[in-house]
Design an enzyme around this catalytic site. Structure first.
Site, PDB file in Angstrom:
ATOM      1  N   GLN A   2      -7.263  -3.584  -7.801  1.00 49.09           N
ATOM      2  CA  GLN A   2      -6.318  -3.821  -8.888  1.00 49.09           C
ATOM      3  C   GLN A   2      -6.684  -5.087  -9.659  1.00 49.09           C
ATOM      4  OE1 GLN A   2      -4.066  -1.728  -9.712  1.00 49.09           O
ATOM      5  NE2 GLN A   2      -3.866  -0.419  -7.915  1.00 49.09           N
ATOM      6  N   CYS A 141      -1.138   5.770 -11.058  1.00 44.42           N
ATOM      7  CA  CYS A 141      -1.334   5.027 -12.301  1.00 44.42           C
ATOM      8  C   CYS A 141      -1.056   5.916 -13.512  1.00 44.42           C
ATOM      9  CB  CYS A 141      -2.753   4.465 -12.372  1.00 44.42           C
ATOM     10  SG  CYS A 141      -4.046   5.719 -12.258  1.00 44.42           S
ATOM     11  N   GLU A 185       2.490   1.128 -12.663  1.00 48.95           N
ATOM     12  CA  GLU A 185       2.175   1.899 -11.456  1.00 48.95           C
ATOM     13  C   GLU A 185       3.497   2.407 -10.881  1.00 48.95           C
ATOM     14  OE1 GLU A 185      -1.056   1.982  -9.374  1.00 48.95           O
ATOM     15  OE2 GLU A 185      -1.866   1.667 -11.382  1.00 48.95           O
TER      16      GLU A 185
END
Length: 209
Positions: A2, A141, A185
Site C-alpha cells: 500500500q 480497491c 478501500e
C-alpha cells in the site's frame, strides 16, 4: 504494498480484528492469504498472534520472493518451515490443489486482496466449496464494481458452478487510503451461513443443486 503507510496500518488492524473474532484457537488456525503480494497482511496476522500458520498465494514472482524475505526478516520459518508458505502462481491455477493439501479439521480463515479486476470465478468456487473456511475477509480497491460482483457469487444459493453453503456479509468498513480522492478501500467480512440459516432461507440442504 500500500502506498499510504499510515492508512495501511489502519487497514491491517481491521483485518487482524476481524480474524481475531473467530480464531478461538489461534495456534491451530490457518490463514489462507489470496493475492498476498509481499505477504504483509499474513505476516501481520502471525505477528499479532491471531493465526498460527499461513499460506500465501500471488501471481507475481518478485512479490513472492519479497514475501519470503519479509518472513525471514521477521523470524518466521526458522524453527518450523511450515509456519508460512508462499506460492508464486495465479490463484485460480494453484488454489484448488492447495486446499486439498490442507487438513479439513484445521480451522481456516481466508483473506483476499485482489487487484481491481476482483477474484477469478475458480477462486470463488474454491472458497465456496471448502466449508472449513468459516470467515472470509475481502479487501477491495474496487468496492462499487468487482466487490459487488464477487459478493453476489459468494453469497448466492449453491449451484453446480458455485457449490457449498454460501457466505453472508456481516460487516463492512471503508478505509480512506487515498485522501482527497474519490477512491477508498473496503474491508468486507463474510461469514459462512450455518446449516440452520441455510435451511431457513433456502430449504433443506438436500435441495442443493
Amino acid at each position: 504494498f500500500q502506498t499510504n503507510t499510515k492508512g495501511a496500518e489502519v487497514l491491517y488492524n481491521i483485518v487482524v480484528s476481524r480474524i481475531k473474532e473467530v480464531a478461538t484457537d489461534p495456534t491451530q488456525t490457518l490463514l489462507l492469504d489470496v493475492c498476498c503480494g509481499t505477504g504483509t497482511i499474513g505476516l501481520t496476522c502471525l505477528k499479532e498472534g491471531v493465526v498460527g500458520k499461513m499460506v500465501g498465494v500471488d501471481i507475481s514472482e518478485p512479490a513472492i520472493e519479497d514475501a519470503k524475505i519479509n518472513a525471514k526478516k521477521n523470524g518466521y520459518n526458522k524453527d518450523d518451515p511450515t509456519t508460512c508458505r508462499f506460492i508464486a502462481s495465479a490463484a485460480e491455477k494453484i488454489l484448488p490443489d492447495t486446499m486439498k493439501d490442507i487438513k479439513s479439521s484445521k480451522p481456516i480463515v481466508a483473506v483476499v486482496d485482489p487487484a481491481r479486476d476482483g477474484l477469478h470465478p475458480v477462486v470463488i468456487r474454491t472458497l465456496r466449496a471448502n466449508e472449513g473456511i468459516q470467515r472470509l475477509v475481502y479487501v477491495s480497491c474496487n468496492p462499487t464494481a468487482t466487490l459487488v460482483r464477487d459478493a453476489a457469487m459468494l453469497c448466492s444459493p449453491p449451484t453446480k458452478k458455485y457449490p457449498g453453503r454460501p457466505f453472508k456479509p456481516t460487516l463492512s468498513q471503508p478505509v480512506d487510503m487515498f485522501p482527497l480522492t474519490k477512491h477508498c478501500e473496503m474491508v468486507m467480512t463474510f461469514d459462512r451461513m450455518s446449516e440452520e440459516e441455510y435451511e431457513k432461507y433456502h430449504g433443506t440442504t438436500d435441495s442443493k443443486v
